[in-house]
Design a protein around this motif. Structure first.
Motif, PDB file in Angstrom:
ATOM      1  N   SER A 161      -7.293   1.641   4.427  1.00 58.68           N
ATOM      2  CA  SER A 161      -6.435   0.830   3.569  1.00 58.68           C
ATOM      3  C   SER A 161      -5.317   0.186   4.380  1.00 58.68           C
TER       4      SER A 161
ATOM      5  N   ASN B  40     -12.314   1.696  -8.002  1.00 57.82           N
ATOM      6  CA  ASN B  40     -11.700   2.498  -6.947  1.00 57.82           C
ATOM      7  C   ASN B  40     -11.647   3.982  -7.299  1.00 57.82           C
ATOM      8  N   GLU B  41     -11.153   4.288  -8.480  1.00 53.93           N
ATOM      9  CA  GLU B  41     -11.015   5.694  -8.848  1.00 53.93           C
ATOM     10  C   GLU B  41     -12.381   6.340  -9.065  1.00 53.93           C
TER      11      GLU B  41
ATOM     12  N   ARG C  10     -13.806   6.974  -5.548  1.00 53.70           N
ATOM     13  CA  ARG C  10     -13.125   8.103  -4.905  1.00 53.70           C
ATOM     14  C   ARG C  10     -13.670   9.425  -5.432  1.00 53.70           C
TER      15      ARG C  10
ATOM     16  N   ARG D 191      -9.401  -1.061 -10.681  1.00 52.59           N
ATOM     17  CA  ARG D 191      -8.972   0.325 -10.849  1.00 52.59           C
ATOM     18  C   ARG D 191     -10.166   1.236 -11.158  1.00 52.59           C
TER      19      ARG D 191
ATOM     20  N   TYR E 104      -6.231  -3.764  -4.512  1.00 54.23           N
ATOM     21  CA  TYR E 104      -5.803  -3.480  -5.886  1.00 54.23           C
ATOM     22  C   TYR E 104      -4.292  -3.324  -5.972  1.00 54.23           C
ATOM     23  N   GLN E 105      -3.730  -2.516  -5.089  1.00 56.76           N
ATOM     24  CA  GLN E 105      -2.288  -2.289  -5.144  1.00 56.76           C
ATOM     25  C   GLN E 105      -1.513  -3.577  -4.892  1.00 56.76           C
TER      26      GLN E 105
ATOM     27  N   GLU F 130      -9.829   7.125   4.292  1.00 59.12           N
ATOM     28  CA  GLU F 130      -9.519   6.088   3.307  1.00 59.12           C
ATOM     29  C   GLU F 130      -8.121   5.516   3.536  1.00 59.12           C
TER      30      GLU F 130
ATOM     31  N   TYR G  61       0.828  -1.202   0.000  1.00 54.44           N
ATOM     32  CA  TYR G  61       0.000   0.000   0.000  1.00 54.44           C
ATOM     33  C   TYR G  61       0.863   1.253   0.000  1.00 54.44           C
TER      34      TYR G  61
ATOM     35  N   GLU H 206      -8.664  -0.429  -2.251  1.00 50.66           N
ATOM     36  CA  GLU H 206      -7.425   0.173  -2.741  1.00 50.66           C
ATOM     37  C   GLU H 206      -6.199  -0.654  -2.349  1.00 50.66           C
TER      38      GLU H 206
END
Length: 596
Positions: free
Chosen positions: A118, A356-357, A360, A353, A310-311, A114, A4, A307
């Motif tokens: 995470s 998430n984006e 956000r 992706r 995903y990372q 957030e 992260y 997030e």
């Protein structure tokens, strides 16, 4: 290994380029908030969460919380991390300056939330519940209660909780049995038992302030007879310090699927001393002040878990070697190509992706409305912001947490078998994220709230706060050569949302079960359209930025590519949702109970 790094570049894009930050910095309440201040705060939050909270996440999951003689011990490192968290000022970021807070805009606070979620979702619940309790007390507490409790809660030396659920009642709070008996000195004696109380007992603060729903002896039946009471763990002495131990005890810790570092308690109130918050029998109104704040924050929990998932999946996909690319070898110096070359892995990574984006961006739009609702000098703007935030609260809570859990599961699939075992930490992220779809009102309840309350309210006035700006934007985007390929599918999905709204309204008037049967699909459809709107807007900003020759053109190219992925690969789900909504309740409700 859980990977992260706070997505600061994307946060700044959403804050400053997609949603013009001057909209809130121009408000008198935020005159002190400059871009330099915001950057410094976000950088510090990113450093703290990655260096102090992330390393504790896996070990806290393994160790969990321990209850001994009524005292809960949090996992190793939590107390030291919380002290540093408090001393750095993070507990006061969102609070009113009147009580020692820093009064930051809501989007900044949500970004910090957030990051915390995470890095360590279990840890986030301790300050998160306090923030919600603070908002309820600010809005409904007497001046004496506010002066006595809020400064300590804001600076983090005291914590807060919300105590609603009882063993026999969850969503249907009209069934609760906890009693509040008035005393001659104006206080009340609270007796009853509550379950599923996050942060109900712990060793992080010197006192814990419980907001408890209970009934007075003369209370009407149902939800109209519920009052809210402030019940401290230690009754403060005259000098404001924790005094005598109150009749509040943690009797057990729940054994649960995830968030093991969070103390989820069964609480007993045995003639505990409490004070009324707000008006008698109006506790639900006071509690919903807290619940609405918490529901937005729970949505952010879903995004935070997504997030980090995903990372972590991206890092694994770039490192894991399996097979060769279908279009030809990409790593000839290695025995196999990294799995990120494979189309199905790309599908999964792009889905995460895009979720998430998009979330956000949408979450920041809703958070901005909270600031407008509270601080804008124009009454009409405040009312419009109130309408919008009320409409979007159930959507953000349910959509973000649904997509959050979906994303963590997709990330586990990227890992394959290595995701299912503990070594890489992905299975913990999946377990931890699951609760967000349940607490603060299950996502099914959020959907019912949307179709049963928000949609028909004021003859559809709340809906107009979303429909009007989206329709205006679509009409403009259809005339833009760069945006038209994206705006056309969005217009089609928006039309399906409008038709679904009309269908539910018409059928629901005749048969409430029709609205209930369509509720979850409708919320998902609404959410997809909202994300689509965000993505086309982000593409518009990215195209304009590229025309100006930015220093980081790849960032904007990635935005445009991801916008196309969402519109072309995810938004088409709207057609299936519309078809399901139109089908009605028949196949869902006609099976006799005995046949289940």
């Amino acid at each position: 290994m859980q990977t992260y790094s706070a997505p600061l570049r994307d946060m700044r894009f959403v804050l400053n380029e997609l949603h013009d930050s001057t909209d809130y910095t121009s408000l008198p309440a935020f005159e002190h908030v400059t871009s330099d201040v915001v950057d410094a705060i976000l950088e510090e939050a990113a450093k703290f969460t990655t260096e102090r909270l992330l390393p504790l996440n896996a070990s806290a999951d393994q160790e969990g919380c321990i209850l001994e003689n009524g005292v809960v011990r949090t996992p190793t490192g939590f107390k030291e991390a919380y002290t540093a968290f408090r001393e750095t000022g993070f507990t006061s970021m969102a609070a009113d300056p009147e009580w020692g807070g820093q009064g930051l805009p809501a989007p900044i606070n949500k970004f910090i939330e957030e990051m915390i979620c995470s890095a360590n979702l279990s840890f986030s619940l301790y300050p998160g519940l306090t923030h919600g309790a603070t908002k309820a007390l600010e809005a409904h507490g007497s001046q004496d209660l506010k002066e006595r409790y809020l400064p300590k809660m804001v600076d983090g030396t005291w914590a807060g909780t919300m105590c609603l659920t009882e063993a026999h009642c969850g969503t249907d709070l009209g069934l609760l049995r906890t009693k509040a008996v008035p005393q001659d000195d104006g206080s009340y004696k609270i007796t009853g038992a509550k379950i599923f109380i996050s942060a109900g007992e712990h060793d992080l603060t010197e006192n814990i302030v419980h907001l408890v729903l209970a009934r007075m002896p003369d209370a009407p039946k149902g939800v109209k007879g519920i009052s809210m009471f402030l019940v401290p763990k230690f009754v403060p002495s005259e000098d404001g310090r924790p005094g005598a131990r109150n009749g509040v005890t943690c009797t057990a810790l729940e054994k649960k699927m995830g968030i093991h570092g969070s103390a989820t308690c069964q609480m007993s109130f045995d003639e505990a001393t409490g004070w009324l918050v707000g008006d008698p029998h109006k506790g639900m109104r006071a509690m919903f002040t807290m619940m609405n704040s918490e529901r937005l924050s729970v949505g952010v929990q879903g995004l935070g878990a997504a997030e980090v998932a995903y990372q972590s999946a991206v890092a694994y996909a770039k490192d894991r070697l399996q097979g060769r690319s279908l279009s030809g070898t990409k790593a000839p110096d290695k025995p196999a190509d990294p799995i990120i070359v494979h189309p199905d892995i790309r599908r999964q990574l792009m889905t995460m992706r895009a979720y998430n984006e998009g979330c956000r961006a949408l979450g920041t739009w809703v958070a901005r409305s909270l600031d407008m609702m509270e601080h804008h000098p124009d009454e009409e703007v405040r009312k419009q912001a109130d309408d919008f935030s009320a409409l979007m609260t159930p959507i953000v809570k349910a959509l973000f947490t649904d997509m959050g859990f979906e994303t963590t599961n997709i990330a586990m699939q990227v890992y394959g078998g290595h995701g299912y075992i503990q070594d890489h930490g992905m299975e913990q992220i999946v377990r931890d994220s699951r609760i967000s779809m349940i607490y603060e009102g299950t996502n099914g309840v959020q959907a019912l709230d949307l179709v049963g309350r928000k949609m028909p309210a004021h003859t559809g006035r709340l809906l107009r706060s979303f429909f009007h700006p989206v329709l205006t934007f679509i009409d403009e985007a259809l005339e833009d050569d760069d945006l038209a390929p994206l705006a056309q599918p969005l217009a089609k999905a928006f039309g399906a949302l409008q038709l679904s709204t009309a269908t539910i309204a018409q059928k629901g008037l005749k048969d409430p079960e029709e609205a209930g049967a369509a509720a979850t699909d409708y919320l998902r459809l609404f959410g997809l359209v909202a994300l689509g709107y965000m993505w086309v807007r982000m593409a518009k900003v990215a195209h304009a930025a590229l025309a100006d020759g930015p220093d980081d053109p790849d960032f904007y190219r990635a935005k445009i590519t991801t916008a196309h992925f969402f519109i072309e690969r995810i938004l088409p789900q709207s057609a299936g949702l519309f078809a399901a909504i139109k089908s009605g309740k028949g196949a869902m409700m006609s099976l006799d109970e005995a046949m289940f």
